[in-house]
Design an enzyme around this catalytic site. Structure first.
Site, PDB file in Angstrom:
ATOM      1  N   ASP A 289      35.069  23.773  38.548  1.00 16.24           N
ATOM      2  CA  ASP A 289      33.640  24.029  38.492  1.00 16.24           C
ATOM      3  C   ASP A 289      33.065  23.733  39.877  1.00 16.24           C
ATOM      4  O   ASP A 289      33.310  22.666  40.446  1.00 16.24           O
ATOM      5  CB  ASP A 289      32.974  23.142  37.437  1.00 16.24           C
TER       6      ASP A 289
ATOM      7  N   HIS B 166      28.285  30.106  44.067  1.00 17.23           N
ATOM      8  CA  HIS B 166      29.220  30.543  43.029  1.00 17.23           C
ATOM      9  C   HIS B 166      29.697  31.968  43.302  1.00 17.23           C
ATOM     10  O   HIS B 166      30.887  32.282  43.111  1.00 17.23           O
ATOM     11  CB  HIS B 166      28.556  30.483  41.650  1.00 17.23           C
TER      12      HIS B 166
ATOM     13  N   ASP C 296      33.817  28.428  35.557  1.00 18.32           N
ATOM     14  CA  ASP C 296      33.757  29.057  36.874  1.00 18.32           C
ATOM     15  C   ASP C 296      35.109  29.635  37.279  1.00 18.32           C
ATOM     16  O   ASP C 296      35.201  30.761  37.768  1.00 18.32           O
ATOM     17  CB  ASP C 296      33.317  28.046  37.932  1.00 18.32           C
TER      18      ASP C 296
END
Length: 284
Positions: free
Chosen positions: A187, A50, A170
């Site tokens: 995401d 991420h 995200d």
């Protein structure tokens, strides 16, 4: 979200950010020919990945990608032998068509000015009951159970809740076209569904989305973005016109040769479903 699906009450900060709650933590020692499919699994690797996509310039060159990945490997304490494999994965994700049949629509065309990373949201909740949520989803053909036959169970077993829904998306990005602009939710998922590209087929992705309750999660994200856009754009906002859809990108399975057929789950919730969820969550 966690309070509706975990049966444990309110979620933690980490759960709100949803860093791929893996059931199994797997650490792997890389070799010179390591492939990304074998990259370690678990919450920490999920956070690492991420972090890369949050700070990556999607329109940058190979040197930019390599530099960022090398930096993050050092920060998280991963062996530099992983560098070629992670760089290859990032390049595959950036170059793979997001929608089959539209080869020009890739992450590599999304500029920083059109991105919002880690978008936090709050919205008020009326008193939500599991049977009310199940009824709305069933009415629109959404699964409200897991398993099959006699082993099926209702996914939503929580005490009635009221207050505020909080979460983080995200990525939200804007795509400009000759017909206006559309907004999309992304995401990033590091889930391991199997060692082969076929394990990340659309059928397998749909199964994983239900098993992990990601399908409910992105409906909540959709409600949050719908509310955000209606406030930002005012009377000019229209869900059908401005909402482009949702992409859940299963990083281990993205294969550019598949032209978007593997590793990318996509959906555009119907306007009627979004309308009924608005009524459920805000009007009770």
């Amino acid at each position: 979200f966690s309070s509706l699906t975990s049966r444990k009450g309110q979620g933690t900060e980490a759960e709100a950010r949803d860093r791929d709650r893996q059931k199994t933590q797997v650490e792997v020692q890389p070799s010179v020919d390591a492939v990304f499919m074998d990259f370690p699994r678990g919450a920490r690797p999920g956070t690492f990945l991420h972090d890369i996509f949050e700070h990556l310039d999607f329109t940058g060159d190979d040197a930019d990608i390599r530099s960022l990945v090398k930096e993050k490997l050092e920060v998280y304490g991963y062996d530099e032998l992983w560098l070629p494999a992670v760089v290859r994965m990032v390049k595959d994700v950036l170059s793979t068509p997001l929608v089959p049949g539209d080869p020009a629509f890739t992450f590599s065309t999304v500029e920083k000015r059109d991105r919002l990373n880690e978008l936090e949201f709050y919205f008020p909740l009326s008193k939500i009951r599991p049977e009310g949520l199940s009824e709305v989803l069933a009415r629109h053909g959404r699964k409200v159970t897991t398993g099959e036959g006699a082993f099926s169970q209702n996914r939503f077993d929580f005490q009635p809740v009221k207050g505020f829904m909080r979460g983080f998306m995200d990525l939200v990005f804007r795509r400009r076209t000759g017909h206006g602009e559309k907004f999309f939710i992304v995401d990033w998922k590091s889930n391991f569904l199997g060692p082969n590209p076929a394990d990340y087929s659309q059928e397998n992705l749909e199964r994983a989305m239900v098993e992990e309750n990601y399908d409910l999660q992105y409906l909540l994200y959709t409600l949050a973005l719908d509310r955000h856009l209606s406030l930002k754009l005012g009377d000019a906002y229209d869900y059908v016109t401005h909402f482009g859809g949702v992409f859940y990108v299963f990083l281990r399975g993205v294969n550019p040769e598949g032209q978007g057929a593997f590793g990318i789950f996509r959906d555009i919730p119907s306007p009627d479903l979004v309308r009924d969820l608005r009524r459920l969550f805000w009007e009770g």
